[in-house]
Write a protein that holds these residues in place. Structure first.
Motif, short mmCIF file in Angstrom:
data_model
loop_
_atom_site.label_atom_id
_atom_site.label_comp_id
_atom_site.label_asym_id
_atom_site.label_seq_id
_atom_site.Cartn_x
_atom_site.Cartn_y
_atom_site.Cartn_z
N ASP A 1 80.02 -9.55 72.69
CA ASP A 1 79.92 -8.81 73.93
C ASP A 1 79.78 -7.35 73.54
O ASP A 1 80.78 -6.66 73.29
N SER B 1 89.82 -12.81 70.53
CA SER B 1 88.94 -11.65 70.55
C SER B 1 89.16 -10.78 69.33
O SER B 1 90.28 -10.67 68.82
N THR C 1 88.04 -6.81 68.07
CA THR C 1 87.43 -5.56 68.49
C THR C 1 87.78 -4.46 67.51
O THR C 1 88.61 -4.63 66.62
N THR D 1 83.12 -6.43 71.31
CA THR D 1 84.03 -7.53 71.00
C THR D 1 83.24 -8.72 70.46
O THR D 1 82.12 -8.98 70.90
N ASP E 1 78.90 -4.74 75.22
CA ASP E 1 79.46 -3.78 76.19
C ASP E 1 80.94 -3.55 75.93
O ASP E 1 81.46 -2.44 76.13
N LYS E 2 81.64 -4.60 75.49
CA LYS E 2 83.08 -4.50 75.23
C LYS E 2 83.37 -4.30 73.75
O LYS E 2 84.54 -4.20 73.36
#
Length: 126
Positions: A72, A21, A23, A77, A74-75
């Motif tokens: 993603d 991941s 972010t 990421t 929303d995250k």
């Protein structure tokens, strides 16, 4: 300084799957090109994949069919899923931010990326 943070690396068995991941707490990743690169000690950083703001993605020939990049929002990421880890998979995986449109060339060249994370280490057990 722009901050990107990678996670998800570790020690895995050959044939297993792994999800990395990327972010940021400072900006929205879906506004930028994001790429993943892999580096092995003594070798140049190798482009693995990239994804455009619109979601278009490209992969290095060596990983097509086994690696998958996705967003993603929303995250905040971008993930890189690695299926069926092989012997060539170990290394430090970096995510990077750029402003170009993802293409095969952009996926391969670090030149198109201006901000990098610190990397996450992937080790494949023998």
């Amino acid at each position: 300084q722009v901050q990107l943070v990678e996670s998800g690396g570790g020690l895995v068995q050959p044939g297993e799957s792994l999800t990395l991941s990327c972010t940021s707490s400072e900006f929205m990743l879906d506004r930028y090109l994001v790429g993943w690169f892999r580096q092995v000690p003594g070798k140049e950083r190798e482009g693995i994949s990239c994804i455009s703001t619109a979601g278009g993605a490209h992969y290095a020939d060596s990983v097509k069919g086994r690696f998958s990049i996705s967003r993603d929002s929303d995250k905040n990421t971008v993930t890189l899923r690695i299926d069926t880890l092989r012997a060539e998979a170990p290394g430090t995986y970096y995510c990077a931010r750029g402003s170009s449109v993802c293409s095969a060339v952009v996926a391969a060249r670090s030149y198109f990326y201006h901000h990098w994370g610190q990397g996450t280490q992937v080790t494949v057990s023998s």
